[in-house]
Design an enzyme around this catalytic site. Structure first.
Site, short mmCIF file in Angstrom:
data_model
loop_
_atom_site.label_atom_id
_atom_site.label_comp_id
_atom_site.label_asym_id
_atom_site.label_seq_id
_atom_site.Cartn_x
_atom_site.Cartn_y
_atom_site.Cartn_z
N ARG A 83 24.43 34.90 38.19
CA ARG A 83 25.41 33.86 38.30
C ARG A 83 25.35 33.36 39.73
O ARG A 83 25.52 34.14 40.67
CB ARG A 83 26.84 34.02 38.06
CG ARG A 83 27.61 32.90 37.77
CD ARG A 83 29.12 33.46 37.46
NE ARG A 83 29.27 34.07 36.48
CZ ARG A 83 29.87 35.19 35.94
NH1 ARG A 83 30.62 35.71 37.08
NH2 ARG A 83 30.02 35.58 34.77
N ARG A 153 35.77 33.89 43.19
CA ARG A 153 34.56 33.59 42.82
C ARG A 153 34.35 32.07 42.98
O ARG A 153 35.32 31.51 43.83
CB ARG A 153 34.74 33.94 41.21
CG ARG A 153 34.96 35.48 40.82
CD ARG A 153 34.60 35.80 39.43
NE ARG A 153 34.86 37.29 39.29
CZ ARG A 153 34.79 37.74 38.00
NH1 ARG A 153 34.44 37.07 37.18
NH2 ARG A 153 35.04 39.25 37.79
N LYS A 215 39.40 40.29 39.77
CA LYS A 215 38.79 38.93 39.87
C LYS A 215 39.87 37.88 40.44
O LYS A 215 40.97 38.08 40.12
CB LYS A 215 38.15 38.67 38.61
CG LYS A 215 38.94 38.51 37.59
CD LYS A 215 37.97 38.14 36.44
CE LYS A 215 38.72 38.13 34.99
NZ LYS A 215 38.13 37.86 34.01
N LYS A 217 40.22 33.67 41.10
CA LYS A 217 39.66 32.29 40.64
C LYS A 217 40.27 31.16 41.39
O LYS A 217 41.37 31.03 41.33
CB LYS A 217 39.47 31.95 39.31
CG LYS A 217 38.65 33.18 38.57
CD LYS A 217 38.54 32.95 37.24
CE LYS A 217 37.73 33.99 36.21
NZ LYS A 217 37.53 33.74 35.00
N CYS A 434 32.19 30.90 25.06
CA CYS A 434 31.28 31.69 26.04
C CYS A 434 29.88 32.14 25.16
O CYS A 434 29.52 31.75 24.19
CB CYS A 434 32.24 32.78 26.32
SG CYS A 434 32.54 34.04 25.01
N CYS A 440 26.01 39.66 26.38
CA CYS A 440 27.16 40.10 26.79
C CYS A 440 27.74 41.71 26.30
O CYS A 440 27.99 41.92 25.20
CB CYS A 440 28.43 39.05 26.71
SG CYS A 440 30.01 39.83 27.56
N CYS A 479 35.55 37.82 23.05
CA CYS A 479 36.27 39.06 23.50
C CYS A 479 37.55 38.45 24.19
O CYS A 479 37.84 37.39 24.45
CB CYS A 479 35.74 39.95 24.28
SG CYS A 479 35.52 39.44 26.01
N CYS A 483 36.42 34.35 29.13
CA CYS A 483 35.57 33.20 29.55
C CYS A 483 35.30 32.04 29.04
O CYS A 483 35.02 31.02 29.47
CB CYS A 483 34.22 34.06 29.40
SG CYS A 483 34.29 35.51 30.57
#
Length: 574
Positions: A83, A153, A215, A217, A434, A440, A479, A483
């Site tokens: 990415r 990110r 993470k 964002k 996603c 994935c 999931c 995302c």
């Protein structure tokens, strides 16, 4: 302002293994460089499997052929997903042509995937091509540093194609925030660009030796367009303009969508308003929020490590007061702002600078040359003549931006020739998924491959009930990690098992309300049956201009999520 808090500032207990991994990684180096030369496996070994995420990559395999390879006593066909870091989603035509060539020549699938993180991903990079992809990006002024794992990110920015001067100012701040919060370790340059090690000791003054607990964002948002879904993010700067010029930002903190199935200590949460700040304090405030989360975030349980849980544990006012202390300011009251849209505006739009902008619908963001629709080739052909830039949107679409009148006809001709301007329904334009299967490793159910056919069925329902010209914001994620941003949709499907989803209802069109769970673990036929009934009711009973999500709440079909910790898992009808 009260400083009383409902829970501890720091969670004590045994640290998660991720904390050990980061501490022992020698500032994200691990043994990645040595591992690249291990030809016995197509993957990365030990801690490196997770460490490469800090370098923008996930190790994946083709799950469609996993069982077949196991039967043949072969290891899974490992390949990396990479990415790119692309603040604000802006990329030059020259950069685009370089990534187009790499996708075509050195990936297993030959495609480019536009993501709702406003960047692109390569899927199917074999181990031998991992270093070449980082070097190719470096040659054209790009990188993949810090696009995954426990760091800030890719920074999103509203893709405003009309008010060019305001967008440019906001975009510049997105870039500055991204650069300011990047890891300072030289590991990335040493491993991928062959830069020599320097004698000085690595330091991470903002992220710390063990980086963030989870993470993180960030977005920069220009009202009235919430096209970045700010409430899915930890840190959000809402642009406040006067006479078309940026003067400051409203700050919102603590949004996030990822959950854990059946774990009621996890939930989706919208961001909390902290206040208004002037431009000169933007980087100080960004650093203060990140360092507060660094110091207070839960490092014992990664399921509860995001900023949203820190705010819930210590209290928003306590967190805000700490940010003010660290940044050296007192937030002013929130300035008035309003969101009216969040989808992209397709087709040609003329900016106030007299340049044109063409927004192209890319279903699920997947650019590939399909039979009769060579989409990927079409963008490359446009890139060869385009004099402006490309903007990747947070809705997985692409804007050909800054087109002078003299080029408009030629670019449209190329777009039409390559199937990039085919008419689609409003419903399809407002639906997103996603990646999920086959690449994935976290996917529990299909998403990208499921969505097109599912939306065709929904379009049939919309036509049957006389609302074919309207749209319901629909999202599918394979999931519960969020995302696909299904938990900011009017209708959200969250993958539970192959062919089975949790159905969430009650979000709104502008993305400021979390949808609650309506039915759990159901299949497509039941989902469509439910939607058939509810769309029919909406078409007849709605108030003027009332969106589907607002209707389901007003009609008592679903309970509104007001307090996420209390309401999110209340899977009962009001």
């Amino acid at each position: 302002m009260s400083t009383k808090y409902p829970g501890p500032l720091v969670v004590e207990g045994k640290l998660s293994d991720a904390e050990r991994l980061k501490k022992e990684s020698h500032f994200l180096r691990g043994t990645i460089k040595e591992d690249l030369n291990d030809g016995l496996t197509g993957g990365f070994n030990g801690d490196n499997y997770l460490l490469i995420r800090f370098h923008g990559m996930y190790q994946q395999d083709d799950r469609d052929i996993r069982a077949e390879r196991t039967e043949q006593k072969l290891e899974p066909r490992h390949a990396m997903m990479l990415r790119c870091r692309l603040p604000g989603g802006i990329i030059t035509p020259q950069q685009w042509l370089a990534i187009d060539r790499f996708a075509q020549e050195k990936t297993l699938y030959g495609s480019i995937r536009l993501t709702n993180r406003q960047t692109f991903q390569f899927h199917g990079i074999l181990k031998k091509n991992v270093k070449p992809v980082h070097q190719m990006l470096h040659e054209v002024g790009l990188d993949a540093l810090a696009t995954a794992n426990d760091v800030n990110r890719n920074v999103l920015c509203t893709s405003n194609p009309v008010e060019s001067a305001l967008h440019q100012e906001a975009y510049e701040w997105a870039k500055k925030i991204s650069e300011h919060l990047l890891p300072q370790t030289r590991a990335y340059a040493e491993i991928w660009w062959d830069k020599e090690k320097v004698a000085t000791t690595d330091q991470e003054p903002i992220l710390g030796e063990t980086y963030l607990p989870r993470k993180f964002k960030t977005t920069v948002v220009i009202p009235p367009h919430n096209d970045v879904d700010l409430h899915a993010n930890d840190l959000n700067f809402i642009a406040i303009a006067e006479e078309g010029k940026l003067v400051g930002f409203n700050l919102l903190v603590g949004g996030g969508l990822s959950i854990d199935h059946g774990n009621k200590a996890t939930y989706a949460r919208t961001a909390t308003e902290f206040g208004y700040l002037p431009l000169e304090k933007v980087l100080d405030v960004a650093q203060a929020v990140v360092t507060t989360q660094r110091d207070w975030g839960n490092r014992t349980d990664r399921k509860n490590a995001k900023t949203k849980y820190t705010l819930e544990r210590v209290g928003p006012e306590v967190f805000k007061a700490e940010v003010e202390k660290r940044a050296g300011l007192t937030f002013a009251p929130i300035r008035p702002y309003e969101f009216t849209t969040r989808g992209d505006r397709f087709g040609w739009i003329k900016g106030i600078d007299d340049h044109w902008h063409l927004t192209l619908f890319i279903e699920n963001g997947r650019l590939l040359d399909y039979p009769g629709r060579p989409l990927k080739k079409g963008i490359a052909e446009i890139a060869k003549i385009h004099q402006g830039d490309f903007r990747l949107t947070a809705n997985q679409n692409l804007i050909v931006a800054g087109v002078p009148e003299s080029q408009k006809e030629a670019i449209e001709a190329l777009a039409v020739e390559h199937g990039l301007m085919e008419k689609v329904t409003p419903q399809r334009e407002n639906s997103m998924a996603c990646v999920a299967f086959p690449t994935c490793p976290l996917a529990m159910a299909e998403a990208e491959r499921f969505l097109p056919g599912f939306i065709s069925e929904v379009e049939t329902l919309m036509t049957r009930h006389g609302v074919a010209d309207e749209a319901i914001v629909m999202r599918v994620t394979g999931c519960p990690n969020g995302c696909g941003r299904a938990l900011l949709a009017e209708v959200g499907l969250v993958g539970k098992a192959p062919g089975r989803y949790n159905l969430h209802l009650g979000g709104n069109r502008i993305g400021t309300r979390i949808p609650a769970m309506y039915r759990e673990n159901i299949q497509e036929a039941e989902i469509l049956s439910i939607l058939d009934e509810l769309i029919g009711r909406w078409a007849i009973e709605r108030e003027q201009h009332e969106g589907f999500g607002d209707y389901t709440v007003r009609a008592g079909i679903i309970r509104e999520v007001i307090d996420p910790a209390r309401d999110f898992w209340a899977a009962v009808e009001a």
